[in-house]
Design a protein around this motif. Structure first.
Motif, PDB file in Angstrom:
ATOM      1  N   ALA A  57       0.737  -1.191  -0.160  1.00 33.69           N
ATOM      2  CA  ALA A  57       0.086  -0.087  -0.049  1.00 33.69           C
ATOM      3  C   ALA A  57       0.807   1.285   0.126  1.00 33.69           C
ATOM      4  O   ALA A  57       0.553   2.216  -0.526  1.00 33.69           O
ATOM      5  CB  ALA A  57      -0.818   0.179   1.010  1.00 33.69           C
ATOM      6  N   HIS A  58       2.176   1.205   0.547  1.00 28.14           N
ATOM      7  CA  HIS A  58       3.045   2.169   0.529  1.00 28.14           C
ATOM      8  C   HIS A  58       3.806   2.370  -0.841  1.00 28.14           C
ATOM      9  O   HIS A  58       4.413   3.232  -1.015  1.00 28.14           O
ATOM     10  CB  HIS A  58       3.854   2.155   1.885  1.00 28.14           C
ATOM     11  CG  HIS A  58       2.823   2.150   3.054  1.00 28.14           C
ATOM     12  ND1 HIS A  58       2.200   3.052   3.657  1.00 28.14           N
ATOM     13  CD2 HIS A  58       2.653   0.948   3.872  1.00 28.14           C
ATOM     14  CE1 HIS A  58       1.609   2.573   4.616  1.00 28.14           C
ATOM     15  NE2 HIS A  58       1.812   1.397   4.580  1.00 28.14           N
ATOM     16  N   THR A  59       4.121   1.236  -1.186  1.00 31.11           N
ATOM     17  CA  THR A  59       5.337   1.076  -2.339  1.00 31.11           C
ATOM     18  C   THR A  59       4.654   1.117  -3.656  1.00 31.11           C
ATOM     19  O   THR A  59       5.294   1.075  -4.809  1.00 31.11           O
ATOM     20  CB  THR A  59       6.391  -0.032  -2.100  1.00 31.11           C
ATOM     21  OG1 THR A  59       5.501  -1.180  -1.864  1.00 31.11           O
ATOM     22  CG2 THR A  59       7.110   0.007  -1.007  1.00 31.11           C
ATOM     23  N   GLU A 151      -2.913   1.507  -3.113  1.00 32.25           N
ATOM     24  CA  GLU A 151      -2.886   2.263  -1.897  1.00 32.25           C
ATOM     25  C   GLU A 151      -4.029   2.508  -0.884  1.00 32.25           C
ATOM     26  O   GLU A 151      -3.810   2.903   0.155  1.00 32.25           O
ATOM     27  CB  GLU A 151      -2.429   3.910  -2.388  1.00 32.25           C
ATOM     28  CG  GLU A 151      -1.079   3.688  -3.156  1.00 32.25           C
ATOM     29  CD  GLU A 151      -1.325   3.157  -4.483  1.00 32.25           C
ATOM     30  OE1 GLU A 151      -2.147   2.734  -4.911  1.00 32.25           O
ATOM     31  OE2 GLU A 151      -0.113   3.311  -5.173  1.00 32.25           O
ATOM     32  N   ASP A 152      -5.125   2.464  -1.317  1.00 30.85           N
ATOM     33  CA  ASP A 152      -6.405   2.593  -0.654  1.00 30.85           C
ATOM     34  C   ASP A 152      -6.799   1.175   0.184  1.00 30.85           C
ATOM     35  O   ASP A 152      -7.917   1.451   0.796  1.00 30.85           O
ATOM     36  CB  ASP A 152      -7.463   2.952  -1.557  1.00 30.85           C
ATOM     37  CG  ASP A 152      -7.232   4.254  -2.298  1.00 30.85           C
ATOM     38  OD1 ASP A 152      -6.437   5.179  -1.653  1.00 30.85           O
ATOM     39  OD2 ASP A 152      -7.684   4.185  -3.349  1.00 30.85           O
ATOM     40  N   VAL A 153      -6.509   0.198  -0.123  1.00 34.00           N
ATOM     41  CA  VAL A 153      -6.949  -1.135   0.484  1.00 34.00           C
ATOM     42  C   VAL A 153      -7.119  -1.169   1.938  1.00 34.00           C
ATOM     43  O   VAL A 153      -7.955  -1.391   2.692  1.00 34.00           O
ATOM     44  CB  VAL A 153      -6.394  -2.326  -0.277  1.00 34.00           C
ATOM     45  CG1 VAL A 153      -6.591  -3.553   0.604  1.00 34.00           C
ATOM     46  CG2 VAL A 153      -6.544  -2.473  -1.715  1.00 34.00           C
ATOM     47  N   PRO A 154      -5.958  -0.604   2.436  1.00 36.80           N
ATOM     48  CA  PRO A 154      -6.084  -0.673   4.082  1.00 36.80           C
ATOM     49  C   PRO A 154      -7.383   0.175   4.529  1.00 36.80           C
ATOM     50  O   PRO A 154      -7.680  -0.193   5.686  1.00 36.80           O
ATOM     51  CB  PRO A 154      -4.569  -0.452   4.603  1.00 36.80           C
ATOM     52  CG  PRO A 154      -3.779  -0.596   3.360  1.00 36.80           C
ATOM     53  CD  PRO A 154      -4.511  -0.223   2.154  1.00 36.80           C
ATOM     54  N   ALA A 155      -7.234   1.364   4.198  1.00 38.49           N
ATOM     55  CA  ALA A 155      -8.270   2.305   4.577  1.00 38.49           C
ATOM     56  C   ALA A 155      -9.699   1.647   4.282  1.00 38.49           C
ATOM     57  O   ALA A 155     -10.440   1.740   5.060  1.00 38.49           O
ATOM     58  CB  ALA A 155      -8.219   3.634   3.792  1.00 38.49           C
ATOM     59  N   ILE A 156      -9.926   0.883   3.175  1.00 37.57           N
ATOM     60  CA  ILE A 156     -11.180   0.272   2.753  1.00 37.57           C
ATOM     61  C   ILE A 156     -11.414  -0.888   3.852  1.00 37.57           C
ATOM     62  O   ILE A 156     -12.668  -0.856   4.360  1.00 37.57           O
ATOM     63  CB  ILE A 156     -11.010  -0.077   1.264  1.00 37.57           C
ATOM     64  CG1 ILE A 156     -10.883   0.894   0.304  1.00 37.57           C
ATOM     65  CG2 ILE A 156     -12.403  -1.032   1.063  1.00 37.57           C
ATOM     66  CD1 ILE A 156     -10.811   0.539  -1.098  1.00 37.57           C
ATOM     67  N   TRP A 157     -10.476  -1.603   4.065  1.00 43.91           N
ATOM     68  CA  TRP A 157     -10.658  -2.600   5.206  1.00 43.91           C
ATOM     69  C   TRP A 157     -11.346  -1.976   6.283  1.00 43.91           C
ATOM     70  O   TRP A 157     -12.047  -2.523   7.060  1.00 43.91           O
ATOM     71  CB  TRP A 157      -9.417  -3.455   5.233  1.00 43.91           C
ATOM     72  CG  TRP A 157      -9.189  -4.418   4.104  1.00 43.91           C
ATOM     73  CD1 TRP A 157      -9.937  -4.915   3.445  1.00 43.91           C
ATOM     74  CD2 TRP A 157      -7.959  -4.920   3.619  1.00 43.91           C
ATOM     75  NE1 TRP A 157      -9.504  -5.884   2.686  1.00 43.91           N
ATOM     76  CE2 TRP A 157      -8.262  -6.145   2.686  1.00 43.91           C
ATOM     77  CE3 TRP A 157      -6.621  -4.618   4.053  1.00 43.91           C
ATOM     78  CZ2 TRP A 157      -7.351  -6.700   2.116  1.00 43.91           C
ATOM     79  CZ3 TRP A 157      -5.614  -5.649   3.525  1.00 43.91           C
ATOM     80  CH2 TRP A 157      -6.027  -6.667   2.730  1.00 43.91           C
ATOM     81  N   GLN A 158     -10.506  -1.038   6.772  1.00 40.51           N
ATOM     82  CA  GLN A 158     -10.715  -0.358   7.990  1.00 40.51           C
ATOM     83  C   GLN A 158     -12.133  -0.047   8.160  1.00 40.51           C
ATOM     84  O   GLN A 158     -12.723  -0.179   9.095  1.00 40.51           O
ATOM     85  CB  GLN A 158     -10.020   0.831   8.394  1.00 40.51           C
ATOM     86  CG  GLN A 158      -9.381   0.930   9.647  1.00 40.51           C
ATOM     87  CD  GLN A 158      -8.253   2.106   9.749  1.00 40.51           C
ATOM     88  OE1 GLN A 158      -8.394   2.868   8.874  1.00 40.51           O
ATOM     89  NE2 GLN A 158      -7.487   2.006  10.688  1.00 40.51           N
TER      90      GLN A 158
END
Ligand code: SF4
Length: 549
Positions: A57-59, A151-158
């Motif tokens: 998500a960062h790289t 890049e957006d996947v972690p925020a979506i999971w949250q």
């Protein structure tokens, strides 16, 4: 006799023969037999989540290990979507990386199709904020989003997880979403509510390392409704409500169904399973699949092949003796409905309230429309929504005084409670717009088809199901539709190769369960589809016998 017969030379002891296994773990064949098995052995698909959150998500997209990108990402509901503009004729000729777009499809699991208005609002927000307003209701009760950036996947999971939704094991060689009767717990004519069993299966086994490496995907369905509203025949495992003459309501256990290239209908094991033992029986069957399922060839790896080879008697014996360590109770067969339920329309619940089933067009909706649906539903005093295995939506718990107003409000949003027979009975898979395996377009083609047929044959006194698929994989159930369409390139009248469909005619589920017949040369171009379906329908209407489907 003068000669001395010499004793035969001692033979070398025969080497133990190494059997040619199919990769069944229980028989000791644990070596990876193909790339997928190797990837699974190298690292559990569930472990990729940490890499997505902490690294990718960062790289960014280009840093993703290909074995994660095209393999393990699925364990978290992520597939790369198809690069726009690639012709269907090239699908089989290009390398996977040439087909990959830099965006993902994300599948959100909706267990049993059960959603609250709050959850629907969050899915809608994710769609509008991160998925270019895309959203499809699938025929396995999930909701799929497109255009997702890594890049957006972690925020979506949250966001999703804050309301109890998740994408864990939404794809991959794992137990997929547990589909269930959308009227579970509320139907006035329900035999038994499968909800406690769904909850137990999900709580105990989804996301667990015990079943995160199966030979292939594993599809589960439960229904306690007499209309068998979850297409139980085409699931790897299905629990179907039935009343035992001595023990009362419980479930009949079916195994080994599946479509795709070697379609098979699930078979009864002849057992009656009480609600509180469903999760254990599910565990036993899934364990058999993990341990004995074939892993050598991907196209022979679904449970149906093992069931076909063993037969149901042996399957039941192994389940009882090796896994459950007890005999199961014999049970009666459930009554098979003439037509499986889709619950469209207005119906009374068991508590005197109503549920309203509405049809979007082939499951294609949007974040914007889902947000509005959530608001409308809440404004009419309900908090519960269900998706169905027919790409429809149900609103539960509606007071009688609210029904008409709700129906009108949903209609204005494009969700009809009284749709035409064509809209109600046409389904379509994702197709070439996003799917890397697709050969032809599906959703838009099906929507145009519905429009045309509504004009040409506005009234139909029997349902005619039309299932539009972009390739032979049968995600929208080609073989069990009255008119099943399998995407492929075909020749038009001038001999040019153009998008079209191989036709399967006369398939069905329920009382006449069986696969449609693929008539030789029975192919239709995409452009000719409305004429073709109209012709078949008119001929059927003219020539049918009394009661003939
Ligand atoms: Fe993709 Fe084929 Fe499945 Fe359609 S049937 S979604 S084209 S894999």
């Amino acid at each position: 006799m003068t000669g001395v017969t010499s004793a035969p030379a001692p033979r070398k002891p025969a080497r133990p023969r190494k059997g040619k296994g199919e990769g069944q773990w229980a028989l000791g064949y644990r070596e990876p037999l193909n790339k997928n098995e190797e990837n699974k052995k190298n690292d559990d698909g569930l472990n990729v989540r940490a890499r997505i959150e902490n690294i990718y998500a960062h790289t960014g997209f280009d840093s993703i290990d290909p074995a994660d990108l095209r393999g393990r990402f699925r364990w978290w509901g992520l597939y790369t979507q198809r690069k726009p503009g690639i012709d269907g004729g090239k699908t089989a000729t290009l390398e996977p990386e040439e087909l990959d777009d830099r965006y993902f499809m994300m599948r959100v699991r909706v267990e049993g199709g059960q959603l609250s208005t709050e959850q629907l609002k969050v899915i809608a927000e994710v769609s509008t904020d991160y998925a270019r307003d895309s959203a499809d209701i699938t025929d396995r009760q999930n909701i799929q989003l497109h255009w997702i950036r890594i890049e957006d996947v972690p925020a979506i999971w949250q966001k999703l997880e804050s309301v109890g939704l998740y994408t864990t094991e939404a794809c991959g060689d794992v137990p997929r979403v547990v589909i269930a009767s959308p009227v579970a717990g509320i139907a006035a004519d329900e035999i038994i509510d499968p909800t406690p069993a769904i909850d137990e299966i999900v709580d105990k086994y989804i996301g667990s390392a015990e079943f995160s490496n199966l030979p292939r995907k594993f599809k589960t369905a439960l229904t306690g409704h007499p209309s068998h509203d979850v297409v139980p025949e085409v699931n790897d495992i299905a629990f179907v409500g039935v009343v035992h003459p001595e023990h009362g309501p419980g479930f009949d256990l079916w195994v080994g169904g599946g479509l795709s290239t070697n379609p098979m209908l699930a078979q009864r094991l002849g057992t009656w399973i009480p609600s509180e033992e469903v999760a254990e029986a599910w565990w036993g069957v899934t364990s058999i699949f993990r341990d004995y399922g074939y892993r050598r060839l991907r196209n022979r790896a679904r449970l149906k092949f093992l069931v076909a080879d063993w037969g149901v008697e042996k399957f039941r014996e192994v389940l009882e003796d090796k896994y459950l360590k007890r005999k199961l109770i014999d049970g009666p067969a459930p009554e098979i409905p003439a037509v499986q339920g889709d619950h469209v329309g207005v119906h009374k619940q068991n508590d005197g309230k109503y549920f309203v089933g509405v049809a979007p067009i082939v499951g294609r909706v949007s974040g914007t429309s889902l947000a509005k649906v959530a608001d409308v539903v809440a404004a009419h005093g309900s908090n519960r929504i269900r998706t169905t295995a027919q790409q429809k939506l149900l609103v539960l718990d509606v007071e009688e005084s609210q029904v008409d107003s709700l129906v009108a409000a949903l209609d204005a949003l494009g969700f009809q409670a009284n749709p035409s027979a064509w809209r109600r009975n046409t389904m379509a898979c994702t197709g070439i717009e996003f799917c890397k395996l697709a050969i032809v377009e599906t959703k838009a083609r099906a929507a145009q088809l519905i429009d045309e047929l509504e004009e040409r044959i506005p009234e139909l006194d029997v349902p005619i199901t039309v299932n539009v698929n972009g390739c032979p994989n049968s995600c929208a159930r080609i073989q069990v539709a009255d008119i099943g369409l399998k995407g492929q390139l075909v020749r038009d009248a001038e001999g040019n190769q153009v998008p079209g469909y191989q036709v399967h005619l006369g398939g069905g589920l329920g009382l006449d369960a069986g696969f449609g017949r693929k008539l030789r040369g029975h192919k239709v171009t995409s452009a000719d589809l409305p004429d073709y379906v109209e012709r078949v329908t008119q001929n059927y209407l003219k020539e049918r016998n009394e009661g003939e489907r």
